[in-house]
Design an enzyme around this catalytic site. Sequence first.
Site, PDB file in Angstrom:
ATOM      1  N   HIS A 190       0.808  -1.220   0.000  1.00 45.54           N
ATOM      2  CA  HIS A 190       0.000   0.000   0.000  1.00 45.54           C
ATOM      3  C   HIS A 190       0.838   1.265   0.000  1.00 45.54           C
ATOM      4  O   HIS A 190       0.361   2.304  -0.430  1.00 45.54           O
ATOM      5  CB  HIS A 190      -1.075  -0.057   1.085  1.00 45.54           C
ATOM      6  CG  HIS A 190      -2.193  -0.905   0.590  1.00 45.54           C
ATOM      7  ND1 HIS A 190      -2.222  -2.264   0.790  1.00 45.54           N
ATOM      8  CD2 HIS A 190      -3.237  -0.612  -0.207  1.00 45.54           C
ATOM      9  CE1 HIS A 190      -3.270  -2.752   0.162  1.00 45.54           C
ATOM     10  NE2 HIS A 190      -3.910  -1.782  -0.445  1.00 45.54           N
ATOM     11  N   GLU A 418      -9.370 -12.421  -7.283  1.00 45.35           N
ATOM     12  CA  GLU A 418      -8.078 -12.249  -6.607  1.00 45.35           C
ATOM     13  C   GLU A 418      -7.548 -13.583  -6.098  1.00 45.35           C
ATOM     14  O   GLU A 418      -6.387 -13.695  -5.725  1.00 45.35           O
ATOM     15  CB  GLU A 418      -8.237 -11.326  -5.396  1.00 45.35           C
ATOM     16  CG  GLU A 418      -8.869 -10.001  -5.736  1.00 45.35           C
ATOM     17  CD  GLU A 418      -8.894  -9.059  -4.550  1.00 45.35           C
ATOM     18  OE1 GLU A 418      -8.017  -8.199  -4.481  1.00 45.35           O
ATOM     19  OE2 GLU A 418      -9.797  -9.192  -3.704  1.00 45.35           O
ATOM     20  N   ASP A 442      -3.452  -9.077  -5.451  1.00 48.35           N
ATOM     21  CA  ASP A 442      -3.690 -10.265  -4.628  1.00 48.35           C
ATOM     22  C   ASP A 442      -3.607 -11.542  -5.460  1.00 48.35           C
ATOM     23  O   ASP A 442      -3.128 -12.561  -4.978  1.00 48.35           O
ATOM     24  CB  ASP A 442      -5.046 -10.157  -3.914  1.00 48.35           C
ATOM     25  CG  ASP A 442      -4.927  -9.331  -2.640  1.00 48.35           C
ATOM     26  OD1 ASP A 442      -3.938  -9.531  -1.909  1.00 48.35           O
ATOM     27  OD2 ASP A 442      -5.778  -8.472  -2.405  1.00 48.35           O
TER      28      ASP A 442
HETATM   29  C1  PEP Z   1      -5.727  -6.152  -5.908  1.00 45.52           C
HETATM   30  O1  PEP Z   1      -5.570  -7.010  -5.039  1.00 45.52           O
HETATM   31  O2  PEP Z   1      -5.202  -6.211  -7.040  1.00 45.52           O
HETATM   32  C2  PEP Z   1      -6.556  -4.979  -5.632  1.00 45.52           C
HETATM   33  C3  PEP Z   1      -6.842  -4.130  -6.589  1.00 45.52           C
HETATM   34  O3  PEP Z   1      -6.984  -4.782  -4.356  1.00 45.52           O
HETATM   35  P1  PEP Z   1      -6.045  -4.245  -3.151  1.00 45.52           P
HETATM   36  O4  PEP Z   1      -4.743  -3.823  -3.745  1.00 45.52           O
HETATM   37  O5  PEP Z   1      -6.768  -3.124  -2.504  1.00 45.52           O
HETATM   38  O6  PEP Z   1      -5.945  -5.457  -2.291  1.00 45.52           O
HETATM   39 MG    MG Z   2      -6.876  -7.034  -3.339  1.00 43.89          MG
END
Ligand code: PEP
Ligand code: MG
Length: 564
Positions: A190, A418, A442
């Site tokens: 993140h 995912e 994910d």
């Molecule tokens: C992902 O997992 O690609 C996604 C878009 O969700 P996040 O990054 O919020 O887990």
């Molecule tokens: Mg995700």
Amino acid sequence: MPERLQGAGVSPGIGAGPVRTVAGAVPEPDAGARHGGDAAAEKASALAALEAVAADLEARGAQAGELGNTSGMEVLGAQAMMARDPGLADGVSAKVDEGVAAARAVYEAFGVYREMLASAGEYLAARVSDLDDIRDRAVARLLGLPMPGIPESDEPFVLVARDLAPADTALLDPAKVVAFVTEQGGPTSHTAILARTMGVPAVVALPGATALADGTRVLVDGGAGTVQVDPDEAEVAAARGAATARASLLTEAAGPGATKDGHQVPLLANIGGPRDIEGALANGAEGVGLYRTEFLFLDRSEPPTDAEQEAAYRTVLEAFPEGRVVVRTLDAGADKPLAFLPPPGDEPNPALGERGLRMARSYPDVLRAQLAALARAAAGTTAKLEVMAPMVTDADEAASFAAECRTAGIEHPGVMIEVPAAALRAADLAAEVEFFSIGTNDLTQYACAADRQIGGLAAFQDPWRPAVLDLVAMTAGPAAEAGKSCGVCGEAAGDAVLACVLVGLGVTSLSMSAPSLPLVRAALARHTLAECRQAAAAARAARTAKDAKEFARVLLPYLSDLGL
Ligand code: PEP
Ligand code: MG
């Protein structure tokens, strides 16, 4: 320390400035610490420290409010009030009267409150971390230690940390932070996602980054993943010149996303809340492909009210009156913990635990309240609201989510793909919902069994791996056969080369951090759908991620126009 350090570049751009490091934990003051006998002076310094902390929190709250972060403003305001609590001041004074040194007295007085809160039910227990933060700030002041959390600076700076939690960055002012550098974190962490959303250059997975002394001037290249220590003026100017030349090339790209031969590929923005709308519109987003609603509530210890949710959702829907707005229901757990939705038990592997849609088993009312707030927000607006669940594993989960949506009055339910099991059985899931959105972050983490928060595993988190491309193709094919749309909203969609490959694999829309939109739009506009398909086939035929990228590039001849 070498002059040029190499990490993983996760958000392109150039940033130069002095290093400011996020300080580590504040140590507990010595249990036997006594003051020298002047209790009045000791009390005065303890109370002055508390007041300084309160004033600082108040000022930061006001700043958060100016940045449109109302929940941050409320939390900081509440913390300032706690720091000024008269009962707390009395507790500190009593300890000092017993001979305890100011820092230790503050620590112990907070301890009494801490226990009261911790045993006063779930919501108040979640406030303990807010209280600890105030205590640590006051103790740091009294002991002359660096403040915990995001450092303060009068001039723009390069933020260096071991890792950054989303809540840490909620208050960052993009005008002040010229780049992020972290030791931990992979390309889909993140830190990386927030940096891209904010348009701030970032380098992650850089071993020893926190050994850079505060104040050292560095030049960060978020594309190349390098950090140059003590650059000279000419180097900084050359790097900035190259970045400006590239940026001006991109201003030519405008309008809806499409390949050179007119195959439409809507280009959408990933957002974390209303404050990202401006960037999305400025970069020509045709709508929102992923609204990460949990980002609204990361710094909250209590569930948001129905009215707050409705207002936040309506603001986004109204910003795209003719577009799609794909809202994801709360994706709590693992890398995005929410204090008010703790997992039901101890989890040794949170990424494999109760997260995403699975949380609805423990907290069905939270999901229902969110769907109801979304339905109310959409009433009277013209955007097409689509609502999707994160971390869906099978068709039964997809069906029950779709049923919940329809009960709430939401007409377009979808799911994120995912989990590899969902990709492998995409045909079953496609029968239950209106659309798919592939979360490659994910999906890569689970396909390659590599925790996305561990920087050292970055090589395994590469969506260019042919196994991941196979899973994307296995999802897009059955979606098309069922007449359902299949977008990608993971970070892979914002890699301009990979974006062309994803389109070649059958993906129907791409959603990304807003600053990535112009380059993706330009790369698609230079290649035909047939070229994208050939590049996709070549990438899937490769054995390694590196080969996949190289093979695809050869078949996408106009990337070099864009400096790619
Ligand atoms: C992902 O997992 O690609 C996604 C878009 O969700 P996040 O990054 O919020 O887990
Ligand atoms: Mg995700």
